[in-house]
Design a protein around this motif. Structure first.
Motif, PDB file in Angstrom:
ATOM      1  N   HIS A  49       6.401  -3.381 -11.432  1.00  0.00           N
ATOM      2  CA  HIS A  49       6.864  -3.551 -10.062  1.00  0.00           C
ATOM      3  C   HIS A  49       5.849  -2.866  -9.136  1.00  0.00           C
ATOM      4  N   TYR A  50       6.098  -2.979  -7.844  1.00  0.00           N
ATOM      5  CA  TYR A  50       5.155  -2.422  -6.865  1.00  0.00           C
ATOM      6  C   TYR A  50       5.830  -1.351  -6.018  1.00  0.00           C
ATOM      7  N   LEU A  51       5.221  -0.185  -6.002  1.00  0.00           N
ATOM      8  CA  LEU A  51       5.698   0.919  -5.176  1.00  0.00           C
ATOM      9  C   LEU A  51       4.998   0.841  -3.825  1.00  0.00           C
ATOM     10  N   ALA A  59       1.673   5.099   4.419  1.00  0.00           N
ATOM     11  CA  ALA A  59       2.560   4.036   4.906  1.00  0.00           C
ATOM     12  C   ALA A  59       1.864   2.676   4.872  1.00  0.00           C
ATOM     13  N   GLY A  60       2.566   1.694   4.317  1.00  0.00           N
ATOM     14  CA  GLY A  60       2.052   0.339   4.252  1.00  0.00           C
ATOM     15  C   GLY A  60       1.212   0.038   3.028  1.00  0.00           C
ATOM     16  N   VAL A  61       0.989   1.043   2.165  1.00  0.00           N
ATOM     17  CA  VAL A  61       0.146   0.866   0.977  1.00  0.00           C
ATOM     18  C   VAL A  61       1.031   0.673  -0.249  1.00  0.00           C
ATOM     19  N   SER A  62       0.672  -0.293  -1.091  1.00  0.00           N
ATOM     20  CA  SER A  62       1.406  -0.579  -2.319  1.00  0.00           C
ATOM     21  C   SER A  62       0.523  -0.330  -3.532  1.00  0.00           C
ATOM     22  N   ARG A  63       1.145   0.092  -4.624  1.00  0.00           N
ATOM     23  CA  ARG A  63       0.454   0.276  -5.895  1.00  0.00           C
ATOM     24  C   ARG A  63       1.333  -0.228  -7.036  1.00  0.00           C
ATOM     25  N   LEU A  64       0.686  -0.738  -8.094  1.00  0.00           N
ATOM     26  CA  LEU A  64       1.406  -1.233  -9.263  1.00  0.00           C
ATOM     27  C   LEU A  64       1.955  -0.071 -10.079  1.00  0.00           C
TER      28      LEU A  64
END
Length: 287
Positions: A49-51, A59-64
């Protein structure tokens, strides 16, 4: 009822598609986030999933998410974030990249077309200026129906019968060809306000806090349509990424089912009267 924001809608979409979560971190690092209140599921529930961090420096950054651990209520991501995740950082966990959700929502809003046109009665945006016949219209204007000019006490509105609208969507100009005359009970030199009655399409959701801009009256149906149509686009995207096998057939079935639901909402909308959103309800009965 508060209007639904883009981030609220995306979380609802994610939950419709499977597991999703949101919360506030207890602690973290550049590669981990801990939340005892939310991340207590069995090991690796949140893997793949993506955090997405929604507050603070990340803020606004996603990581696996590569690992989730039940004992420590912690998720680990790769690659790492640029900044340490502090206590009280707000976050979301989504089954797909955030950008897929935002694109699906934008496509769904576009698919709504003019079915969710709202009527706006606005006497606050424009102020009359003596000798000026050109005014910038509100950016959400789709079609201008009526223009009025008010007297100095705003007790009477005289219709402007000769005007044009020029320009492009989002940057229209109002050109007054002829103001009401004194015989129409309004002396232009004493006027202070211009009143517009216009229709506006729903707002494109392009920031996390953006809403459809309709207001309480029509928002429920509009959000329902956008949600169902966005789910249609998301499942269609998943099917295109993996077009064979049992999962592909399931994705196509889900895409069609959500499309059908969206069109049912559209058809129901087509037999309902358009409601009015008034920015100056005091004068709504003088049209």
């Amino acid at each position: 009822m508060a209007e639904t924001t883009l981030d609220t809608l995306i979380l609802a979409l994610a939950r419709s598609m499977g597991r999703a979560a949101n919360g506030v971190a207890d602690s973290g690092s550049t590669s981990t986030l801990v939340d005892a209140d939310v991340l207590y599921q069995p090991n690796n529930t949140w893997a793949n999933h993506y955090l997405r961090i929604t507050s603070g420096n990340n803020a606004g950054v996603s990581r696996l998410i590569t690992v989730s651990d039940q004992a420590t209520t912690k998720v680990t991501v790769s690659p790492v974030f640029s900044y340490t995740i502090p206590a009280a950082a707000e976050y979301q966990i989504l089954p797909l990249e955030y950008e897929y959700f935002t694109q699906a929502v934008k496509d769904a809003v576009s698919a709504a077309g003019d079915d969710w046109v709202k009527m706006v009665d606005d006497s606050t945006t424009l102020t009359y200026t003596a000798g000026t016949n050109e005014y910038s219209l509100p950016s959400d204007l789709n079609l201008l129906h009526q223009v009025f000019v008010g007297d100095s006490d705003l007790l009477y509105w005289a219709p402007v019968t000769s005007f044009d609208v020029l320009g492009i969507p989002g940057a229209y100009k109002l050109i007054i060809r002829s103001w009401p005359t004194q015989t129409q009970e309004v002396v232009p030199s004493l006027t202070t306000a211009i009143r517009l009655v216009y229709s506006s399409s729903i707002t494109m959701l392009d920031t996390p806090t953006a809403t459809l801009g309709i207001g309480d009256g029509d928002e429920r149906d509009a959000v329902s349509f956008v949600r169902e149509m966005a789910l249609h686009f998301l499942y269609e995207m998943l099917q295109s990424r993996n077009p064979t096998g049992e999962q592909a057939r399931s994705n196509m079935t889900m895409a069609q089912a959500h499309y059908n639901k969206a069109e049912q909402i559209r058809r129901r909308r087509s037999i309902q009267p358009i409601r009015t959103t008034s920015r100056t309800r005091r004068y709504a009965d003088q049209i």
